[in-house]
Design a protein around this motif. Sequence first.
Motif, PDB file in Angstrom:
ATOM      1  N   VAL A  20      49.450  30.184  -2.156  1.00 32.46           N
ATOM      2  CA  VAL A  20      48.263  31.026  -2.086  1.00 32.46           C
ATOM      3  C   VAL A  20      48.757  32.364  -1.540  1.00 32.46           C
ATOM      4  O   VAL A  20      48.828  32.563  -0.332  1.00 32.46           O
ATOM      5  CB  VAL A  20      47.177  30.411  -1.167  1.00 32.46           C
ATOM      6  CG1 VAL A  20      45.950  31.317  -1.102  1.00 32.46           C
ATOM      7  CG2 VAL A  20      46.785  29.019  -1.657  1.00 32.46           C
ATOM      8  N   PRO A  21      49.130  33.287  -2.428  1.00 32.85           N
ATOM      9  CA  PRO A  21      49.782  34.529  -2.002  1.00 32.85           C
ATOM     10  C   PRO A  21      48.797  35.580  -1.475  1.00 32.85           C
ATOM     11  O   PRO A  21      48.392  36.485  -2.196  1.00 32.85           O
ATOM     12  CB  PRO A  21      50.478  34.998  -3.274  1.00 32.85           C
ATOM     13  CG  PRO A  21      49.600  34.493  -4.376  1.00 32.85           C
ATOM     14  CD  PRO A  21      49.024  33.191  -3.876  1.00 32.85           C
ATOM     15  N   VAL A  22      48.430  35.440  -0.196  1.00 31.11           N
ATOM     16  CA  VAL A  22      47.451  36.327   0.418  1.00 31.11           C
ATOM     17  C   VAL A  22      48.010  36.799   1.754  1.00 31.11           C
ATOM     18  O   VAL A  22      48.554  36.004   2.525  1.00 31.11           O
ATOM     19  CB  VAL A  22      46.105  35.597   0.631  1.00 31.11           C
ATOM     20  CG1 VAL A  22      45.121  36.459   1.383  1.00 31.11           C
ATOM     21  CG2 VAL A  22      45.520  35.151  -0.698  1.00 31.11           C
ATOM     22  N   PRO A  76      42.270  41.791   6.866  1.00 30.13           N
ATOM     23  CA  PRO A  76      40.843  41.595   6.633  1.00 30.13           C
ATOM     24  C   PRO A  76      40.379  41.887   5.200  1.00 30.13           C
ATOM     25  O   PRO A  76      39.418  41.291   4.734  1.00 30.13           O
ATOM     26  CB  PRO A  76      40.182  42.561   7.620  1.00 30.13           C
ATOM     27  CG  PRO A  76      41.178  42.698   8.715  1.00 30.13           C
ATOM     28  CD  PRO A  76      42.517  42.638   8.033  1.00 30.13           C
ATOM     29  N   HIS A  77      41.068  42.777   4.485  1.00 28.09           N
ATOM     30  CA  HIS A  77      40.668  43.107   3.110  1.00 28.09           C
ATOM     31  C   HIS A  77      41.239  42.121   2.077  1.00 28.09           C
ATOM     32  O   HIS A  77      40.842  42.162   0.918  1.00 28.09           O
ATOM     33  CB  HIS A  77      41.107  44.526   2.763  1.00 28.09           C
ATOM     34  CG  HIS A  77      42.601  44.665   2.707  1.00 28.09           C
ATOM     35  ND1 HIS A  77      43.347  44.913   3.842  1.00 28.09           N
ATOM     36  CD2 HIS A  77      43.476  44.554   1.681  1.00 28.09           C
ATOM     37  CE1 HIS A  77      44.629  44.965   3.498  1.00 28.09           C
ATOM     38  NE2 HIS A  77      44.730  44.749   2.208  1.00 28.09           N
ATOM     39  N   ALA A  78      42.142  41.230   2.478  1.00 26.39           N
ATOM     40  CA  ALA A  78      42.747  40.277   1.531  1.00 26.39           C
ATOM     41  C   ALA A  78      41.688  39.313   1.020  1.00 26.39           C
ATOM     42  O   ALA A  78      40.798  38.887   1.749  1.00 26.39           O
ATOM     43  CB  ALA A  78      43.887  39.527   2.207  1.00 26.39           C
ATOM     44  N   ILE A 131      50.202  23.353   0.960  1.00 26.84           N
ATOM     45  CA  ILE A 131      49.517  24.574   0.549  1.00 26.84           C
ATOM     46  C   ILE A 131      50.114  25.692   1.409  1.00 26.84           C
ATOM     47  O   ILE A 131      49.928  25.700   2.621  1.00 26.84           O
ATOM     48  CB  ILE A 131      48.000  24.477   0.765  1.00 26.84           C
ATOM     49  CG1 ILE A 131      47.488  23.184   0.179  1.00 26.84           C
ATOM     50  CG2 ILE A 131      47.307  25.752   0.318  1.00 26.84           C
ATOM     51  CD1 ILE A 131      46.578  23.188  -0.944  1.00 26.84           C
ATOM     52  N   ASN A 132      50.807  26.614   0.795  1.00 26.93           N
ATOM     53  CA  ASN A 132      51.529  27.687   1.464  1.00 26.93           C
ATOM     54  C   ASN A 132      50.738  28.980   1.302  1.00 26.93           C
ATOM     55  O   ASN A 132      50.775  29.607   0.252  1.00 26.93           O
ATOM     56  CB  ASN A 132      52.923  27.808   0.847  1.00 26.93           C
ATOM     57  CG  ASN A 132      53.756  28.926   1.424  1.00 26.93           C
ATOM     58  OD1 ASN A 132      53.265  29.834   2.063  1.00 26.93           O
ATOM     59  ND2 ASN A 132      55.044  28.866   1.163  1.00 26.93           N
ATOM     60  N   ALA A 133      50.015  29.367   2.353  1.00 29.16           N
ATOM     61  CA  ALA A 133      49.177  30.568   2.306  1.00 29.16           C
ATOM     62  C   ALA A 133      49.914  31.748   2.938  1.00 29.16           C
ATOM     63  O   ALA A 133      49.492  32.299   3.949  1.00 29.16           O
ATOM     64  CB  ALA A 133      47.850  30.308   3.003  1.00 29.16           C
ATOM     65  N   THR A 134      51.049  32.105   2.344  1.00 25.32           N
ATOM     66  CA  THR A 134      51.836  33.242   2.824  1.00 25.32           C
ATOM     67  C   THR A 134      52.351  34.034   1.629  1.00 25.32           C
ATOM     68  O   THR A 134      52.338  33.551   0.495  1.00 25.32           O
ATOM     69  CB  THR A 134      53.060  32.800   3.662  1.00 25.32           C
ATOM     70  OG1 THR A 134      54.029  32.190   2.803  1.00 25.32           O
ATOM     71  CG2 THR A 134      52.668  31.842   4.770  1.00 25.32           C
ATOM     72  N   LEU A 135      52.836  35.208   1.934  1.00 23.86           N
ATOM     73  CA  LEU A 135      53.496  36.012   0.905  1.00 23.86           C
ATOM     74  C   LEU A 135      55.005  35.813   0.938  1.00 23.86           C
ATOM     75  O   LEU A 135      55.663  35.874  -0.096  1.00 23.86           O
ATOM     76  CB  LEU A 135      53.175  37.503   1.111  1.00 23.86           C
ATOM     77  CG  LEU A 135      51.733  37.928   0.900  1.00 23.86           C
ATOM     78  CD1 LEU A 135      51.555  39.391   1.290  1.00 23.86           C
ATOM     79  CD2 LEU A 135      51.318  37.711  -0.539  1.00 23.86           C
ATOM     80  N   ALA A 136      55.555  35.578   2.122  1.00 27.36           N
ATOM     81  CA  ALA A 136      57.005  35.625   2.281  1.00 27.36           C
ATOM     82  C   ALA A 136      57.687  34.271   2.474  1.00 27.36           C
ATOM     83  O   ALA A 136      58.851  34.136   2.106  1.00 27.36           O
ATOM     84  CB  ALA A 136      57.352  36.524   3.469  1.00 27.36           C
TER      85      ALA A 136
END
Length: 171
Positions: free
Chosen positions: A52-54, A58-60, A33-38
Motif C-alpha cells: 500500500v504505497p502511501v 495528512p494529504h496522502a 500488508i506493507n503500508a510504506t513507500l520505502a
Amino acid sequence: MSASQITPSLFLSGADAALNQALVSSKGITLIINATLAHTCPAYRGVECLRVPVSDMPHARLGDHFERVALRIHNNRAGSTLVHCAAGMSRSPALVMAYLMRYKGVTLREAHEWVRGSRPYIRPNAGFWRQLLDYEKKLYGRNTVKMAVTPLGVLPESKDPQGGPRYCLNW
C-alpha cells in the motif's frame, strides 16, 4: 520488534517485525500488508505481501485503500495477517481500524479503542482521521468522533461519559 495482536489472526507492527522471519513464522502470518513507500516486502515461502504505497502525510490518500485492504484481510483464510507501516503508529493502525469497522461492525470510536488497547501509542495523522471519519459515515451514516482544534493541533474528539471533550491522545 514486536507485533501487537488485534484479533486472533490480525497483527499490527512497524516495519522491523515484518523483517523478522522467526516472528512471522511463529504468528502463522501468511499475508503482510506493507503500508510504506520505502520498506521492502520480505520474500518468505508461503507469505504474500500486499504493498500500500502511501506516505505518512495528512494529504496522502490512504482511504483509497480501505476497502481493498479490509477485504484482503477478511479473505485471508490461510493464516494470520500482519499490517505494518514504518513505526506502526499512523498508516497501519488506520488500515486496521478501517478493517474493524468494515468487517467487525464497530464504530470508529470503538475501533480506535480496540486498536489502542493492544497498541497504546498509535497516532494516525489528522488526514487519516478525516478519511476514517468519511469511511465511518459511508458505512454507518453517522460519525462517533469529530475533529476539534486543540492546543496540540486538530485532533479527533469524542465526549466522555460526563459530557466533556476527550481527545484521541488522551483516551
